[in-house]
Design a protein around this motif. Sequence first.
Motif, short mmCIF file in Angstrom:
data_model
loop_
_atom_site.label_atom_id
_atom_site.label_comp_id
_atom_site.label_asym_id
_atom_site.label_seq_id
_atom_site.Cartn_x
_atom_site.Cartn_y
_atom_site.Cartn_z
N VAL A 43 -16.50 -2.92 -55.34
CA VAL A 43 -15.82 -2.24 -54.22
C VAL A 43 -14.44 -2.85 -54.02
N LYS A 44 -13.42 -2.01 -54.09
CA LYS A 44 -12.05 -2.49 -53.86
C LYS A 44 -11.64 -2.16 -52.42
N ILE A 45 -11.09 -3.15 -51.73
CA ILE A 45 -10.73 -2.99 -50.32
C ILE A 45 -9.32 -3.51 -50.10
N VAL A 46 -8.48 -2.70 -49.47
CA VAL A 46 -7.15 -3.16 -49.06
C VAL A 46 -7.25 -3.65 -47.62
N VAL A 47 -6.82 -4.89 -47.40
CA VAL A 47 -6.85 -5.51 -46.07
C VAL A 47 -5.40 -5.71 -45.60
N ASP A 48 -5.09 -5.13 -44.47
CA ASP A 48 -3.73 -5.18 -43.94
C ASP A 48 -3.69 -6.03 -42.68
N ALA A 49 -2.93 -7.12 -42.70
CA ALA A 49 -2.69 -7.91 -41.50
C ALA A 49 -1.51 -7.29 -40.77
N GLY A 50 -1.76 -6.73 -39.60
CA GLY A 50 -0.73 -5.99 -38.89
C GLY A 50 0.51 -6.82 -38.56
N HIS A 51 1.68 -6.13 -38.61
CA HIS A 51 2.97 -6.72 -38.24
C HIS A 51 3.37 -7.82 -39.23
N GLY A 52 4.23 -8.75 -38.80
CA GLY A 52 4.70 -9.81 -39.68
C GLY A 52 6.21 -9.93 -39.64
N GLY A 53 6.70 -11.13 -39.90
CA GLY A 53 8.13 -11.35 -39.93
C GLY A 53 8.79 -11.13 -38.59
N VAL A 54 9.89 -10.38 -38.59
CA VAL A 54 10.62 -10.11 -37.35
C VAL A 54 9.82 -9.24 -36.40
N VAL A 114 -2.32 -13.99 -35.34
CA VAL A 114 -3.76 -13.73 -35.18
C VAL A 114 -4.25 -12.80 -36.28
N THR A 115 -3.49 -11.73 -36.54
CA THR A 115 -3.94 -10.76 -37.54
C THR A 115 -3.99 -11.37 -38.93
N LEU A 116 -3.01 -12.21 -39.27
CA LEU A 116 -3.01 -12.83 -40.59
C LEU A 116 -4.18 -13.80 -40.74
N ALA A 117 -4.44 -14.58 -39.70
CA ALA A 117 -5.55 -15.54 -39.76
C ALA A 117 -6.88 -14.83 -39.96
N ILE A 118 -7.12 -13.78 -39.20
CA ILE A 118 -8.39 -13.04 -39.33
C ILE A 118 -8.45 -12.32 -40.67
N ALA A 119 -7.34 -11.70 -41.08
CA ALA A 119 -7.32 -10.96 -42.34
C ALA A 119 -7.63 -11.87 -43.52
N GLU A 124 -10.68 -11.56 -46.08
CA GLU A 124 -10.47 -11.58 -47.53
C GLU A 124 -11.43 -12.56 -48.21
N SER A 125 -11.49 -13.77 -47.69
CA SER A 125 -12.33 -14.80 -48.29
C SER A 125 -13.80 -14.40 -48.30
N GLN A 126 -14.27 -13.86 -47.18
CA GLN A 126 -15.67 -13.46 -47.10
C GLN A 126 -15.98 -12.27 -48.01
N LEU A 127 -15.07 -11.32 -48.05
CA LEU A 127 -15.27 -10.15 -48.92
C LEU A 127 -15.36 -10.57 -50.39
N LYS A 128 -14.49 -11.49 -50.78
CA LYS A 128 -14.50 -11.94 -52.17
C LYS A 128 -15.80 -12.66 -52.51
N VAL A 175 -10.29 -7.58 -53.45
CA VAL A 175 -9.49 -7.46 -52.22
C VAL A 175 -8.01 -7.48 -52.55
N VAL A 176 -7.29 -6.52 -51.97
CA VAL A 176 -5.83 -6.48 -52.06
C VAL A 176 -5.28 -6.70 -50.65
N MET A 177 -4.47 -7.72 -50.48
CA MET A 177 -3.85 -8.00 -49.19
C MET A 177 -2.45 -7.41 -49.16
N THR A 178 -2.10 -6.76 -48.07
CA THR A 178 -0.73 -6.24 -47.96
C THR A 178 0.26 -7.37 -47.72
#
Length: 237
Positions: A38-49, A63-68, A72-76, A82-85
């Motif tokens: 199963v391939k899953i794209v995980v997006d950590a909302g926002h980022g940068g500016v 918060v979103t990056l930490a949870i994402a 990712e780790s658990q899914l793997k 897993v593809v991270m944005t």
Amino acid sequence: MKRWLALIVILLVCLAVVVYETSASDRKFFLPEPLGGVKIVVDAGHGGVDGGASSQSVIEKDVTLAIAQKVESQLKRMGAEVVMTRNTDGDVLDEHAPSEEFPTLRERKKQDIFLREEIVKSNEPEIFITIHANAIPEAKWRGAQVFYHQDGHPNSELLAKSVQDSIKNSLQNTDREALAIKQIYLLKKAEVPAVLIETGFLSNDEERALLSDDSYQEKMATAIVDGIENYVNMEFE
């Protein structure tokens, strides 16, 4: 003769210990991986500016990056691809198109969303999730909630309800239900089951503290992953 018998007994004991330890501590060694293939794209909302919502010193993008990353780790570990944005503090453009320049912040945010859309489309996953945190002027509101687009992929509702139920049952701190919405561009454009997970309200003192806590973030990630696994099991039954 006695020496040989002793050696045989020792070998049998060692074999029994190995079998027991393998069975007790790693039963998955003999079983198919729950999310294998199963391939899953995980997006950590926002980022940068674009930090997203914030309250006191807590910023949504962190918060979103930490949870994402925990998701990712658990899914793997469960066999998923897993593809991270994004994997850094920057936005998706910082990570995938660092040389791009934009005349305004508004234009940058727009192109950043388009790039996330392209990452989902080009990777052709079975599932897409985007992780966020909420904030509003009133501090009383709290609770994680999962959203799906009413005009998106027909299985998005099933995925949203599975993740929402998992969060509700595991964390037992929300009565919210999965909700259909029309406003989220990424959910509408995704050609696969797609959900947005608002993990809680940064504007609520208790929930802000929880969302900043590493152990709670891990629990939230576990609830999300369990919801995904439950959905996959339902879809392929």
